[in-house]
Structures are given as structure tokens and as C-alpha cells.
Design an enzyme around this catalytic site. Structure first.
Site, PDB file in Angstrom:
ATOM      1  N   ASP A   1       0.858  -1.187   0.000  1.00  0.00           N
ATOM      2  CA  ASP A   1       0.000   0.000   0.000  1.00  0.00           C
ATOM      3  C   ASP A   1       0.894   1.238   0.000  1.00  0.00           C
ATOM      4  O   ASP A   1       2.087   1.172   0.261  1.00  0.00           O
ATOM      5  CB  ASP A   1      -0.964  -0.029   1.195  1.00  0.00           C
ATOM      6  CG  ASP A   1      -2.199   0.849   0.936  1.00  0.00           C
ATOM      7  OD1 ASP A   1      -2.164   1.679  -0.005  1.00  0.00           O
ATOM      8  OD2 ASP A   1      -3.191   0.707   1.668  1.00  0.00           O
TER       9      ASP A   1
ATOM     10  N   GLU B   1     -10.548   6.925   4.409  1.00  0.00           N
ATOM     11  CA  GLU B   1      -9.503   6.337   5.254  1.00  0.00           C
ATOM     12  C   GLU B   1      -9.552   6.917   6.680  1.00  0.00           C
ATOM     13  O   GLU B   1     -10.630   7.157   7.229  1.00  0.00           O
ATOM     14  CB  GLU B   1      -8.136   6.507   4.588  1.00  0.00           C
ATOM     15  CG  GLU B   1      -8.083   5.824   3.206  1.00  0.00           C
ATOM     16  CD  GLU B   1      -6.683   5.760   2.622  1.00  0.00           C
ATOM     17  OE1 GLU B   1      -5.722   5.486   3.353  1.00  0.00           O
ATOM     18  OE2 GLU B   1      -6.555   5.953   1.390  1.00  0.00           O
TER      19      GLU B   1
END
Ligand code: BGC
Ligand code: BGC
Length: 612
Positions: free
Chosen positions: A310, A503
Site C-alpha cells: 500500500d 480512510e
């Protein structure tokens, strides 16, 4: 008759010829079998092509394949050539200017031509978060976020939606979506709750693998096939307190039974890439977890695609950058989403290999996995944008699929006195609330920008507009954000909930309605008008204290651009079928609450949903 047939046949031939000419690429494979290397010849099996290409590559060329840079981080397109970059990504909201389908396709083709100008002409693979439609592209169809897709309980529809998304992505040249997110969010305080299909492993398995099939199509390399990427491996939805990028503190059996089944199903359905999670498992960062990445995923589960890290995820490992790279690649990561410091990454990785801190065999395995997917995708044969799909971006046909997703994702939680469906012939409907006429709010995060934003951010239909479109000409629709002016209306439709986030920015310790929403509700309630609540939110919110003031409640999640689907349910053109993909907590103190918990007593249970 006969000459007519011949003429038709000739026309057909000409059309076929025209189509094949249209598809010409700037890069042509030579047909001379003696001079054409095996890897450039699609007649050979993929594994032989991989072996052949790998045997021709220098260490620098191999390392380049393992690096993924963000498009904004490139000095210019020549960086792709200079550093042999294997992949480029667009981060959330990272778009060319102007943000039009043609500009995306042009950009992609420019990057690709830089890659094809290298010695070995290895095409790049371009990735993007097309997580609810091709959501970075202005005018693309925006589908409901996954939490709503989970409520449809309809894998076929989810597959269709992913297929439509794949066509829109293909129309911009892009090869790869960082989706589906198959997180199993166990704590609604988590800001990424809406990115998962729901709180049970069954949803990740059934709905998640349907999305994989839709993105990739029948086979990688088929028409409008894009590479899928299940994420985030493993346990991203299980962190303590629902903290984004936090620590999942469970034993291995729990980790496997809740968080792993979605991956097993996706691998069975041929998912070609998997993204590793920022989070930790019992204190150890997933980006350095050799056991789960290599032993379990690649060994036990036989995953043959590649693993991508990521965003700067390896930087979070303990130690300096060299040790971050060493630990993550030795743990099993194949491609690193760098995304900005790619020059430093490449030189550091080269040193690590030269110092034998990373074995060449590991590099070869990583590159082999990446190349295998590139060959399977047909990137060497068709490296450029297939512009026959560009016109599908935001098409009426795709919006119709999204509208169907909206209809089926809505969950009817309450319907006293059968107030719903509403008649299209009422004298007056008052619409209120900050999410009633706000396309950005109904789309949520990961829409045009990373965090998403309120307002008229793209093309679509707001819920208010959809209501106006649906009622008969004799019905008056009045509207106020703050709920004033409802008095005298037959019914009030109040649309409140959350505003966009993505997020960690969406982590919350409090999921009560905002004071703005409570005020709007109170204003409507004081008028004595019966209230239908439509909650637009990325997760269940705490509505227990105000429950009594509503005749009806619909959880609409983050429906995306096709607000008409909400009106379809409101006015009975579609009888609700959606079922809760999350247990609905009665109070913050109940969170985390999941089906099967001891003493389970939510406001509405997992799987709940009324119909007409
Ligand atoms: C997110 C991923 C996403 C990546 C690229 C990260 O911050 O965690 O889900 O795919 O960025 O945008
Ligand atoms: C990017 C996102 C990424 C995030 C990670 C943002 O700037 O646009 O794609 O997920 O950074 O922090």
C-alpha cells in the site's frame, strides 16, 4: 439476391478490416519468427514467454518492474524509460487536466509509449482506485460504495456493475483497479467501513469474488478486462477500536475465519493481484509478515499473481529505508507502491541485492509474477487504450446498472402505518436536510478527489432532483436544508447523515447525528409533518434517541451518482429488497457489535430489511 449477398459479404469484410485497422498499435510485433524473441510471440505459452524475457533482463530492468510511481511524482515521462518503471498509479484524485476521458487516454498512451521505448519494450501496468465506478474521472458512473453493494445480496448485479466499471476504466487505457476492497469491517468507528461489503466473511466471499469476476471478465486479456486487486491483506477491518491502519489483535483461528475467506474465494476466481494492509497483526506490520504473505498466501493458498504494497506502506516498518525494503521484499512483496521516492527506492534495492541482503531468486520470483500477469493481460500485444470503450464512460446504460444497484442496496428499516411507498400524487412533499440535494455527499469519499467533497462535483442526479422527476405534475416539492417550511406538507423526506471522508480521516468515536441534522429534524418535527428519514452515510449511525419521530427510515448508504434509484424505492417503483450488511448498533457503547456476538442486541440485526 445473390449479388446482394455478395455485396453484404464484402461490406462485412470491409467493416472487419476497418475495425482491425482502428486497433493498430504504435508497437508492432515483427512477424519474422527468426528475429522475434519468444517473449514477444503470443503463440508461446505464458510461462515460456516469462522465462525468455527474464533471461534477457538486467538487474536494473528487473528492479524497475517492481517499482510503482505516482503519476505526479514523475519528473517527466522519460523517467519511465530511464528507470525502467514497471507501473504507474493515480492516487485518489490524481487526474490529468482537463479531467476528461480523452485526456486520461492520451496520458496513458504517452506513458505507455515511454515504456515501449525501452530496450525490451515491456509495457507498464497502470493502476487506479476504481472502487465505486471509475471514480476519479469526471462524468464517470458512480456506483454505491461497497457497504451498499453488500446489502443487495446480489452477486450477479455486483458482477455486472464491476463489468461496467471495467469498461469505463478500459476506455481511459487504465489496466488495473485497486479493488475490490474485501475488508470485513468489524467496528463501525473505522473510517473505511463503507469500503467493505459488510461485517461477515460470507459477504467478502460471495460479493467480493463477484466483483473480481466482473473486473477481470471471463479471463485476463479478454474484452475490457482489467486486473482486480483484493485488499487489504490481512485483517484491515479487524483493528482494535476501528483505528485505520491499526492493530488487529486476534488469534490465528479468528484471523483466518473472519478475514481470510474472501481471499480464498478471490484466488479461486483468478484474482491477479492483492494489496497488503497498512495494519498490523498482533503488533507486527503486515508489510513485513513473511508467514502470511509468503507461507499462507503464496504457499498454502497457491496465489500465483503478485502482491503490491500500500501507499508508502513499507516506510512504516521499523528501521531505515533500506531495512524497510529488505524486510518487505523478503517477506514476499512483489511490487512496491513507492509512490514518490522511486529513484531512492531503485538505488537502495539495487544495493541490497548486490549486498546479498535480498536474494536474486526473490527478485526473479517477484518479476516473474508481475510479468506473468502482464502477459496474461495481453499488454504486450495491446498496450494502448482501446478507445472503443471511451464512449461508455458515464453512459446511460451504465447509469441504469448503477440505478439498479441503488434500488437494491437501500434497506427499509421502519415503515409505520405503511407510509411508504409514497403516492406520486400528493399535494406537497417537503424535502429537507444537507444530503437531499448534494451529489458530493451522496457519493462520499473516493469520488473525483481522494476524500470526496460536498457539492456538484460530477454528473449525476441528486435525491431531490430524483423526487422532482418522479412526482406527478400536480405535486409541489418544496425544499429547505434546515427543515424550515415543512408545515402543511403531506410528508417530509429528510435526508441527512455523513459528509465525505476517506480512510483515517473518517475514523469516529461518535456516530450520533450532527447537531445540524438534529436541528433540521427538529424543525420538521415541530411542524407536525410525518417524516421519512433517508440516511446517507458510510455506516450505521446512532438514531435510537430520535427513532420515535420517524414514520419510515431508509438506510441509503452512499448511493453514488444515480439518486433516481432512491426515488424508485420511495415511490414504490421498486419494492425494497436490501438487507443490512452490518448489525445496526443501538448505542455507541455497543460497538463493536457483530452478528453471532454473545448477548447480541442491536437496534436492527444483521440481515434485517423490510419490504412493501
Ligand atoms: C489506500 C489504498 C489505495 C492506495 C492508492 C492507500 O492509501 O489504503 O486502498 O489503493 O492508497 O490510492
Ligand atoms: C492519495 C491517496 C492515498 C493517500 C495515502 C493521498 O494523497 O491521493 O490515493 O491513498 O494519499 O495517504
Amino acid at each position: 439476391m445473390r449479388s446482394k449477398l455478395t455485396a453484404a459479404f464484402i461490406l462485412l469484410l470491409m467493416a472487419l478490416l476497418a475495425i482491425s485497422c482502428k486497433k493498430t498499435t504504435k508497437y508492432t510485433v515483427t512477424n519474422d519468427d527468426d528475429s522475434q524473441p519468444i517473449y514477444q510471440n503470443p503463440a508461446y505459452p505464458v510461462e515460456e514467454r516469462v522465462d525468455d524475457l527474464l533471461s534477457r533482463m538486467t538487474l536494473d530492468e528487473k528492479i524497475g518492474q517492481m517499482a510503482q510511481a505516482e503519476r505526479n511524482a514523475l519528473g517527466n515521462e522519460n523517467d519511465i524509460k530511464t528507470y525502467f518503471l514497471g507501473s504507474i498509479l493515480s492516487g485518489g484524485g490524481s487526474a490529468p487536466s482537463p479531467n476528461t476521458p480523452a485526456a486520461w487516454a492520451d496520458m496513458y498512451d504517452r506513458f505507455q509509449s515511454a515504456a515501449l521505448n525501452t530496450r525490451l519494450k515491456i509495457p507498464i501496468i497502470y493502476g487506479i482506485d476504481a472502487v465505486h465506478g471509475h471514480n476519479n474521472v469526471y462524468g464517470a458512473t458512480i456506483f454505491p460504495h461497497n457497504i451498499g453493494m453488500g446489502c443487495t445480496g446480489n452477486p450477479d448485479l455486483v458482477e455486472q456493475a464491476a463489468r461496467a466499471t471495467a469498461e469505463e476504466v478500459s476506455g481511459t487505457g487504465i489496466d488495473w483497479t485497486f479493488g475490490p476492497c474485501i475488508a470485513v469491517p468489524r467496528d463501525e468507528r473505522w473510517g473505511r467501513t463503507y469500503e467493505g461489503f459488510g461485517e461477515t466473511p460470507e459477504l467478502a466471499e460471495q460479493i467480493g469474488s463477484a466483483a473480481v469476476r466482473g473486473f477481470q471478465g471471463n479471463a485476463l486479456g479478454g474484452p475490457a478486462s482489467i486486473l482486480a486487486c483484493t485488499k487489504h491483506f490481512l485483517g484491515d477491518g479487524g483493528t482494535t477500536g476501528g483505528h485505520d491502519q491499526g492493530n488487529t489483535e486476534v488469534d490465528e483461528q479468528t484471523l483466518r475465519s473472519i478475514h481470510l475467506p474472501g481471499y480464498i474465494a478471490a484466488i479461486q476466481d483468478g484474482v491477479g493481484s492483492i494489496m497488503v494492509s497498512f495494519s498490523s497483526w498482533n503488533g507486527q506490520k503486515m508489510h513485513g509478515n513473511h508467514y502470511l504473505l509468503t507461507d499462507v498466501l503464496k504457499g498454502e493458498l497457491g496465489f500465483e499473481g503478485f502482491l503490491i504494497s500500500d501507499w508508502s506502506g513499507i516506510d512504516q516498518l521499523p528501521g531505515d529505508y533500506a531495512s524497510d525494503i529488505e524486510a518487505s521484499i523478503n517477506a514476499g512483496l512483489d511490487m512496491i507502491m513507492v509512490p514518490t521516492r522511486f529513484i531512492e527506492f531503485i538505488s537502495t534495492l539495487r544495493n541490497l541485492v548486490n549486498q546479498n541482503r535480498i536474494p536474486v531468486s526473490r527478485i526473479d520470483d517477484a518479476v516473474r509474477r508481475i510479468l506473468r500477469i502482464k502477459f496474461k493481460m495481453g499488454l504486450f500485444e495491446n498496450p494502448y487504450t482501446d478507445r472503443s470503450y471511451t464512449g461508455s464512460i458515464g453512459s446511460a446504460e451504465h447509469r441504469q446498472i448503477a440505478r439498479e444497484c441503488v434500488r437494491q442496496s437501500l434497506v427499509l428499516l421502519k415503515n409505520d402505518n405503511q407510509i411508504l411507498p409514497l403516492s406520486k400524487n400528493l399535494a406537497r412533499i417537503h424535502v429537507a436536510g444537507k444530503n437531499a440535494n448534494d451529489l458530493g455527499n451522496q457519493c462520499g469519499g473516493w469520488t473525483i478527489s481522494w476524500q470526496g467533497s460536498s457539492g456538484n462535483i460530477t454528473v449525476g442526479t441528486t435525491i431531490l432532483q430524483a423526487i422532482q422527476n418522479t412526482v406527478s405534475s400536480g405535486t409541489q416539492v418544496t425544499y429547505s436544508i434546515d427543515g424550515n417550511g415543512a408545515a402543511g406538507a403531506d410528508v417530509a423526506v429528510v435526508v441527512v447523515g455523513e459528509t465525505p471522508y476517506a480512510e483515517g480521516a473518517g475514523d469516529r468515536s461518535n456516530l450520533n447525528l450532527s447537531s445540524e441534522d438534529v436541528t433540521a429534524l427538529a424543525n420538521v418535527n415541530n411542524s407536525g409533518t410525518p417524516i421519512v428519514l433517508i440516511l446517507v452515510s458510510g455506516r450505521p449511525m446512532i438514531i435510537t434517541p430520535v427513532l420515535g419521530i420517524f414514520e419510515a427510515i431508509i438506510a441509503a448508504w452512499l448511493p453514488g451518482s444515480e439518486g433516481q434509484g432512491v426515488a424508485d424505492v420511495l415511490f414504490g417503483d421498486y419494492s425494497p429488497t436490501g438487507k443490512l450488511s452490518h448489525s445496526w448498533p443501538a448505542a455507541m457503547s455497543q460497538i463493536p457489535i457483530n452478528v453471532g456476538d454473545p448477548g447480541y442486541n442491536p437496534l436492527f440485526p444483521y440481515g434485517y430489511g423490510l419490504s412493501y
